[in-house]
Design an enzyme around this catalytic site. Structure first.
Site, PDB file in Angstrom:
ATOM      1  CE  LYS A  70      -3.898   1.845   2.782  1.00  0.00           C
ATOM      2  NZ  LYS A  70      -4.761   1.624   3.970  1.00  0.00           N
ATOM      3  CB  SER A 146      -8.103   3.614   3.130  1.00  0.00           C
ATOM      4  OG  SER A 146      -7.230   3.002   4.060  1.00  0.00           O
ATOM      5  CB  SER A 170      -8.267   0.650   5.982  1.00  0.00           C
ATOM      6  OG  SER A 170      -8.949   1.861   5.853  1.00  0.00           O
TER       7      SER A 170
HETATM    8  N1  GLN Z   1     -12.954   4.044   6.820  1.00  0.00           N
HETATM    9  C1  GLN Z   1     -12.350   4.448   8.055  1.00  0.00           C
HETATM   10  C2  GLN Z   1     -11.959   5.888   7.968  1.00  0.00           C
HETATM   11  O1  GLN Z   1     -12.223   6.493   6.976  1.00  0.00           O
HETATM   12  C3  GLN Z   1     -11.181   3.568   8.351  1.00  0.00           C
HETATM   13  C4  GLN Z   1     -10.002   3.895   7.545  1.00  0.00           C
HETATM   14  C5  GLN Z   1      -8.824   3.058   7.868  1.00  0.00           C
HETATM   15  O2  GLN Z   1      -8.937   2.013   8.510  1.00  0.00           O
HETATM   16  N2  GLN Z   1      -7.674   3.546   7.474  1.00  0.00           N
HETATM   17  O3  GLN Z   1     -11.392   6.416   8.886  1.00  0.00           O
END
Ligand code: GLN
Length: 477
Positions: A70, A146, A170
């Protein structure tokens, strides 16, 4: 089958016997990327460095097997931009501990990085500076986020396996949306050194893979104490692959009643109930359990996570990293860099987080959120006195359409309703494929266990996987 379609453990057996070379795997990945990534956008860079990684130890266990990373995990000499304009051109002078560990184990870091929501802010990979990633099962849908690029790359066989990061879901939610396996380790199990911080008390790096055995192998390699991360824990790392064969006879599974309420898609509910029945057929027993503070998880998370993010992102001001706006006045340069460099969601979170930490509001928001976080953790502590693991959906719905939730941040935030508590409590959880909706979109089953009991996750997930076929299905592209 082409090499890029195989799992890591299948390829490792072939590499070991000498019947294939790492170069052949790389070539099949590039061929696949050339043929499908214009539709998916799982990768954000096209500088196709085809030489092997000089640091990979070909004698190591992984024998030169490529891994996709990532864009928020520092890879020395390779751009690491968190899919944000503000980090444009940033090449870290050092690498994340997980990357060093992988290289020592003989992995080759795939030179293209995986797409993600900017700074990991999001649940759909629509917040990327490089444009959205598309779900390989339906190109009109999001892959989740994400870590959507990592999950879509694995699902579309553009990657053998991948690393993601999980602050509120995410890794698990995109794994669920893309029909692959994703694991968030216990907080402290894996070093965060070199992971560009979003919310430091919640972030963890973890695997996204085609099956549970690969997740066990990868978790094992990246886990362990790291003197460079004072929140990593010095607890020995078990041989996770050993726990795969243990079966689930006699295990006690808790089903959280607060998770099966209004808002969950009816089809998802049915698929999860069938999956729970399957686990019972395999010898486990299940009973309802209550996690009474569940309803506070989303608001608590969005205070703590944004507060930490606003502080972590203060360093991006055009001086040391990446993008710098042109200006002959220093203060103006800071302002202009941040105004042009951050996307809308990053700005929203910086403003929210700064407000929650500000004088006069700190006690009412941040401090109170920390207290409720403890209550959420205690819910799990109590549940694990009676149960070996907790099973729930990973997400209340299957993948949604691109654009469907971008205008409504609250609706987007609610996609993480089942994943966020795990981060707040610091416990590990895995998402595995457990069925498909009538429209052909994957659904994920989430298994949670007590801190440092990743072995329990592998046991349950592997038993389920070995008795179902969901993980073998591939999207038609
Ligand atoms: N969707 C969650 C957020 O927007 C989690 C994101 C993540 O785990 N990086 O914060």
């Amino acid at each position: 089958m082409e090499l890029n379609q195989l799992t890591a453990h299948e390829l490792l057996a072939k590499l070991k016997s000498g019947s294939i070379t790492p170069g052949a795997i790389r070539d099949s990945l590039y061929a696949r990327i050339r043929s499908v990534d214009s539709k998916i956008n799982a990768y954000v860079r096209t500088d196709s460095v085809k030489k092997s990684d000089p640091k990979a130890d070909p004698q190591g266990l992984l024998n030169g097997l490529p891994i996709t990373v990532k864009d928020n995990i520092c890879t020395e000499g390779l751009n690491t931009e968190c899919c944000s304009k503000i980090l444009q051109g940033f090449r870290p002078p050092y690498e994340a501990t997980v990357i060093s560990k992988l290289k020592i184990a003989g992995a080759e870091i795939f030179p293209l990085k995986a797409n993600m929501d900017e700074f990991a802010f999001g649940s759909s990979t629509e917040n990327s500076y490089f444009g959205p990633t598309h779900n390989p099962w339906n190109l009109e849908c999001v892959p989740g986020g994400s870590s959507g690029g990592s999950a879509a790359a694995v699902a579309s066989d553009e990657a053998i396996w991948a690393l993601g990061s999980d602050t509120g879901g995410s890794i698990r939610q995109p794994a669920s949306f893309c029909g692959v396996v994703g694991l968030k380790p216990t907080y402290g199990r894996v070093s965060r050194f070199g992971l560009i911080a979003f919310a430091s008390s919640l972030d963890q790096i973890g695997p996204i893979t085609k099956d549970v055995q690969d997740a066990a192998i990868l978790t094992q390699i990246i886990s362990g104490y790291d003197p460079n991360d004072s929140t990593s824990v010095s607890q020995s790392v078990p041989d996770y692959t050993k726990s795969l064969a243990n079966g689930i006879k006699g295990l006690k599974i808790g089903i959280p009643k607060e998770y099966f309420v209004e808002g969950m898609d009816a089809e998802v509910k049915l698929i999860i109930e069938e999956a729970i029945n399957k686990l019972k057929n395999l010898g486990a027993s299940s009973k309802q359990v209550s996690l009474p503070h569940t309803e506070y998880a989303v608001p608590v998370y969005y205070i703590i996570a944004t507060a930490e993010a606003s502080s972590n992102l203060a360093r991006f001001d055009g001086v040391q990293y990446g993008f710098r706006a042109k200006s002959d006045n220093l203060i103006q340069m800071y302002k202009q860099t941040r105004a042009e460099g951050f996307g809308a969601e990053a700005k929203r979170r910086i403003i929210l987080g700064t407000f929650a930490l500000s004088h006069g509001y700190f006690d009412a928001y941040y401090l109170r959120a920390l207290k409720v976080r403890t209550l959420i953790k205690q819910d799990f502590d109590r549940a694990f006195n009676d149960f070996d693991c907790i099973v729930a959906p990973t997400s209340p719905s299957a993948a949604f359409k691109i654009g469907e939730r971008t205008q409504d941040p609250l609706k987007m935030y609610l996609s993480d309703i089942y994943t966020i508590s795990v981060n707040l409590a610091g416990i590990p959880a895995i998402s595995i494929p457990c069925g498909f909706t009538k429209k052909g979109l994957p659904v994920g089953l989430q298994v949670m266990a007590k801190a440092f009991d990743e072995e329990m996750l592998f046991r349950v997930a592997h038993a389920f996987e070995q008795n179902t076929q969901w993980h073998k299905l591939k999207p038609k592209l």
